[in-house]
Design a protein around this motif. Structure first.
Motif, PDB file in Angstrom:
ATOM      1  N   CYS A   1     -79.233 -16.582  27.044  1.00 35.02           N
ATOM      2  CA  CYS A   1     -80.062 -17.783  26.060  1.00 35.02           C
ATOM      3  C   CYS A   1     -79.809 -19.212  26.494  1.00 35.02           C
ATOM      4  CB  CYS A   1     -79.930 -17.387  24.756  1.00 35.02           C
ATOM      5  SG  CYS A   1     -80.471 -18.767  23.611  1.00 35.02           S
ATOM      6  N   ALA A   2     -80.853 -20.056  26.619  1.00 36.86           N
ATOM      7  CA  ALA A   2     -80.601 -21.261  27.096  1.00 36.86           C
ATOM      8  C   ALA A   2     -79.773 -22.218  26.330  1.00 36.86           C
ATOM      9  CB  ALA A   2     -81.985 -21.897  27.469  1.00 36.86           C
ATOM     10  N   LYS A   3     -79.846 -21.916  24.915  1.00 34.48           N
ATOM     11  CA  LYS A   3     -78.833 -22.659  24.077  1.00 34.48           C
ATOM     12  C   LYS A   3     -77.426 -22.283  23.971  1.00 34.48           C
ATOM     13  CE  LYS A   3     -78.770 -23.478  19.060  1.00 34.48           C
ATOM     14  NZ  LYS A   3     -77.234 -23.183  18.890  1.00 34.48           N
ATOM     15  N   GLU A   4     -77.305 -21.167  24.644  1.00 32.65           N
ATOM     16  CA  GLU A   4     -75.877 -20.482  24.977  1.00 32.65           C
ATOM     17  C   GLU A   4     -75.151 -20.512  26.227  1.00 32.65           C
ATOM     18  OE1 GLU A   4     -75.989 -17.037  22.625  1.00 32.65           O
ATOM     19  OE2 GLU A   4     -76.319 -17.867  20.705  1.00 32.65           O
ATOM     20  N   GLN A   5     -75.928 -21.084  27.372  1.00 30.33           N
ATOM     21  CA  GLN A   5     -75.554 -21.369  28.636  1.00 30.33           C
ATOM     22  C   GLN A   5     -74.287 -22.210  28.890  1.00 30.33           C
ATOM     23  OE1 GLN A   5     -78.790 -22.161  31.207  1.00 30.33           O
ATOM     24  NE2 GLN A   5     -79.771 -20.328  30.315  1.00 30.33           N
TER      25      GLN A   5
ATOM     26  N   CYS B   1     -88.223 -17.214  23.897  1.00 33.74           N
ATOM     27  CA  CYS B   1     -88.243 -15.924  23.459  1.00 33.74           C
ATOM     28  C   CYS B   1     -89.737 -15.644  22.831  1.00 33.74           C
ATOM     29  CB  CYS B   1     -87.521 -16.005  22.223  1.00 33.74           C
ATOM     30  SG  CYS B   1     -85.718 -15.654  22.838  1.00 33.74           S
ATOM     31  N   VAL B   2     -90.558 -16.707  22.445  1.00 39.08           N
ATOM     32  CA  VAL B   2     -91.628 -16.439  21.820  1.00 39.08           C
ATOM     33  C   VAL B   2     -92.944 -16.248  23.122  1.00 39.08           C
ATOM     34  CG1 VAL B   2     -91.331 -17.561  19.589  1.00 39.08           C
ATOM     35  CG2 VAL B   2     -92.194 -18.950  21.496  1.00 39.08           C
ATOM     36  N   LYS B   3     -92.675 -16.567  24.226  1.00 35.05           N
ATOM     37  CA  LYS B   3     -93.456 -16.344  25.450  1.00 35.05           C
ATOM     38  C   LYS B   3     -93.651 -14.876  25.705  1.00 35.05           C
ATOM     39  CE  LYS B   3     -92.284 -20.994  27.136  1.00 35.05           C
ATOM     40  NZ  LYS B   3     -91.777 -21.871  28.234  1.00 35.05           N
ATOM     41  N   PRO B   4     -94.864 -14.469  26.373  1.00 27.97           N
ATOM     42  CA  PRO B   4     -94.783 -13.250  26.789  1.00 27.97           C
ATOM     43  C   PRO B   4     -93.904 -12.832  28.049  1.00 27.97           C
ATOM     44  CG  PRO B   4     -96.882 -14.077  27.062  1.00 27.97           C
ATOM     45  CD  PRO B   4     -95.983 -15.041  26.327  1.00 27.97           C
TER      46      PRO B   4
ATOM     47  N   LYS C   1     -97.887 -22.232  13.814  1.00 32.57           N
ATOM     48  CA  LYS C   1     -98.104 -21.457  15.128  1.00 32.57           C
ATOM     49  C   LYS C   1     -97.076 -20.533  15.558  1.00 32.57           C
ATOM     50  CE  LYS C   1    -101.716 -24.093  16.078  1.00 32.57           C
ATOM     51  NZ  LYS C   1    -102.875 -23.401  16.005  1.00 32.57           N
ATOM     52  N   ARG C   2     -95.874 -20.892  15.109  1.00 33.95           N
ATOM     53  CA  ARG C   2     -94.628 -19.594  15.436  1.00 33.95           C
ATOM     54  C   ARG C   2     -93.917 -19.559  14.471  1.00 33.95           C
ATOM     55  NH1 ARG C   2     -95.640 -23.161  19.997  1.00 33.95           N
ATOM     56  NH2 ARG C   2     -94.379 -24.687  18.739  1.00 33.95           N
ATOM     57  N   ILE C   3     -93.215 -18.263  14.123  1.00 33.23           N
ATOM     58  CA  ILE C   3     -92.577 -17.950  13.046  1.00 33.23           C
ATOM     59  C   ILE C   3     -91.389 -17.039  13.441  1.00 33.23           C
ATOM     60  CG2 ILE C   3     -92.308 -16.680  10.855  1.00 33.23           C
ATOM     61  CD1 ILE C   3     -94.917 -17.581   9.943  1.00 33.23           C
ATOM     62  N   ARG C   4     -90.240 -17.298  13.294  1.00 32.44           N
ATOM     63  CA  ARG C   4     -89.095 -16.357  13.565  1.00 32.44           C
ATOM     64  C   ARG C   4     -88.994 -15.743  11.947  1.00 32.44           C
ATOM     65  NH1 ARG C   4     -82.688 -17.100  15.439  1.00 32.44           N
ATOM     66  NH2 ARG C   4     -82.287 -15.063  14.752  1.00 32.44           N
ATOM     67  N   ILE C   5     -89.147 -14.446  11.887  1.00 35.74           N
ATOM     68  CA  ILE C   5     -88.833 -13.574  10.803  1.00 35.74           C
ATOM     69  C   ILE C   5     -87.190 -13.312  10.550  1.00 35.74           C
ATOM     70  CG2 ILE C   5     -89.234 -11.438   9.737  1.00 35.74           C
ATOM     71  CD1 ILE C   5     -91.732 -11.260  11.476  1.00 35.74           C
ATOM     72  N   HIS C   6     -86.864 -13.899   9.718  1.00 32.76           N
ATOM     73  CA  HIS C   6     -85.271 -13.945   9.534  1.00 32.76           C
ATOM     74  C   HIS C   6     -84.404 -14.993  10.305  1.00 32.76           C
ATOM     75  CE1 HIS C   6     -86.541  -9.414   8.538  1.00 32.76           C
ATOM     76  NE2 HIS C   6     -86.629 -10.361   7.339  1.00 32.76           N
ATOM     77  N   VAL C   7     -84.042 -16.074   9.705  1.00 34.81           N
ATOM     78  CA  VAL C   7     -82.853 -16.664  10.414  1.00 34.81           C
ATOM     79  C   VAL C   7     -81.761 -15.859  10.388  1.00 34.81           C
ATOM     80  CG1 VAL C   7     -81.462 -18.860  10.347  1.00 34.81           C
ATOM     81  CG2 VAL C   7     -83.877 -18.810   9.567  1.00 34.81           C
ATOM     82  N   GLY C   8     -81.599 -15.221   9.342  1.00 39.67           N
ATOM     83  CA  GLY C   8     -80.096 -14.215   9.405  1.00 39.67           C
ATOM     84  C   GLY C   8     -80.723 -13.060   8.617  1.00 39.67           C
TER      85      GLY C   8
ATOM     86  N   CYS D   1     -83.572 -23.437  19.926  1.00 43.11           N
ATOM     87  CA  CYS D   1     -84.906 -22.428  19.904  1.00 43.11           C
ATOM     88  C   CYS D   1     -86.200 -23.173  19.902  1.00 43.11           C
ATOM     89  CB  CYS D   1     -84.376 -21.479  19.089  1.00 43.11           C
ATOM     90  SG  CYS D   1     -83.033 -20.593  19.261  1.00 43.11           S
ATOM     91  N   SER D   2     -86.018 -24.162  19.236  1.00 44.67           N
ATOM     92  CA  SER D   2     -87.514 -24.651  18.699  1.00 44.67           C
ATOM     93  C   SER D   2     -88.052 -25.537  19.966  1.00 44.67           C
ATOM     94  CB  SER D   2     -87.115 -25.640  17.426  1.00 44.67           C
ATOM     95  OG  SER D   2     -87.183 -25.034  16.376  1.00 44.67           O
ATOM     96  N   SER D   3     -87.053 -26.124  20.771  1.00 45.94           N
ATOM     97  CA  SER D   3     -87.788 -27.096  21.955  1.00 45.94           C
ATOM     98  C   SER D   3     -87.804 -26.103  23.165  1.00 45.94           C
ATOM     99  CB  SER D   3     -86.468 -27.804  22.095  1.00 45.94           C
ATOM    100  OG  SER D   3     -85.295 -27.257  22.855  1.00 45.94           O
TER     101      SER D   3
END
Length: 238
Positions: A164-168, A182-185, A52-59, A176-178
């Protein structure tokens, strides 16, 4: 890679440097050299696993035009998959036009890393800004996504831009997965100071619907009945 990025790059961390990880990344690099075979395998795996969702490149980033176009081909044909990537490849002249063409896909979410001391002139995607230290927070422009390396202090917004919620720094265990923002419009969240009197992000949006309070007595307000589907039960709006 710029010096600030290299100083805090998580892809240079221990997990990515283990023999197993290095071998896997090496294998992926070799596969990506054969563009036709790479896109065919990639497309088949996404479809088979119903991703359903893909992040292209972790790094990393797009390293050539054919490689970028392979991902573009896959994104266009995987109609039920949303793709996200962060890129600074637009700074290379030969990559700008293919990236702009790739952005036409409605299921792509593009985060653009731009110059730190001047506006980003890339016309597509949403800009991200990396703060490697607390001094960098003074440079954050408005309307961007903020990444922070130093998270000892809590900051949900910097100069009106959402962090970014992970870095607040809230230590809530968000990943990111939860979170999936970033994947929402949808636009980035806006601080209370940046919202208009009507509750909209710009002050010119739709007004909030006033909340009706039931009155006492025989003429008390009764919410209207609505039906969302012919098989659904009737429910009341609140």
């Amino acid at each position: 890679m710029t010096d600030p990025c290299e100083d805090v790059c998580y892809a240079l961390d221990f997990v990515f440097l283990t023999p197993t990880s290095k071998k896997k990344h090496g294998d992926n690099w070799e596969r990506a050299q054969n563009t036709d075979e790479f896109l065919s395998d990639l497309y088949a795996e996404i479809r088979y696993r119903r991703v359903k969702r893909i992040r292209i490149h972790v790094g990393g980033d797009f390293f050539s035009v054919p490689y970028l176009q392979a991902w573009s081909w896959v994104a266009e044909r995987c109609k039920t998959t949303t793709f996200l990537f962060y890129t600074r490849a637009w700074r290379a002249a030969e990559m700008r036009v293919p990236l702009i063409a790739m952005a036409a896909c409605q299921r792509l979410r593009i985060l653009v890393g731009g110059p730190r001391h001047r506006p980003c002139d890339f016309p597509v995607g949403r800009r991200a800004f990396l703060c490697t230290n607390f001094q960098d927070e003074l440079l954050v422009p408005s309307g961007v996504l903020v990444f922070r390396h130093q998270t000892r202090t809590i900051a949900k917004f910097i100069n009106g831009s959402w962090v970014c919620a992970k870095e607040q720094g809230t230590k809530t265990g968000v990943t990111c997965s939860s979170y999936k923002q970033c994947v929402k419009p949808d636009p980035w969240p806006v601080s209370s100071e940046g919202r208009g009197r009507d509750g909209s992000a710009s002050g010119n949006g739709l007004k909030r619907t006033p909340r009706l309070r039931p009155r006492q007595g025989r003429d008390s307000y009764i919410p209207p009945l609505t039906r969302t589907h012919k098989h659904d039960r009737l429910r009341t709006d609140s």
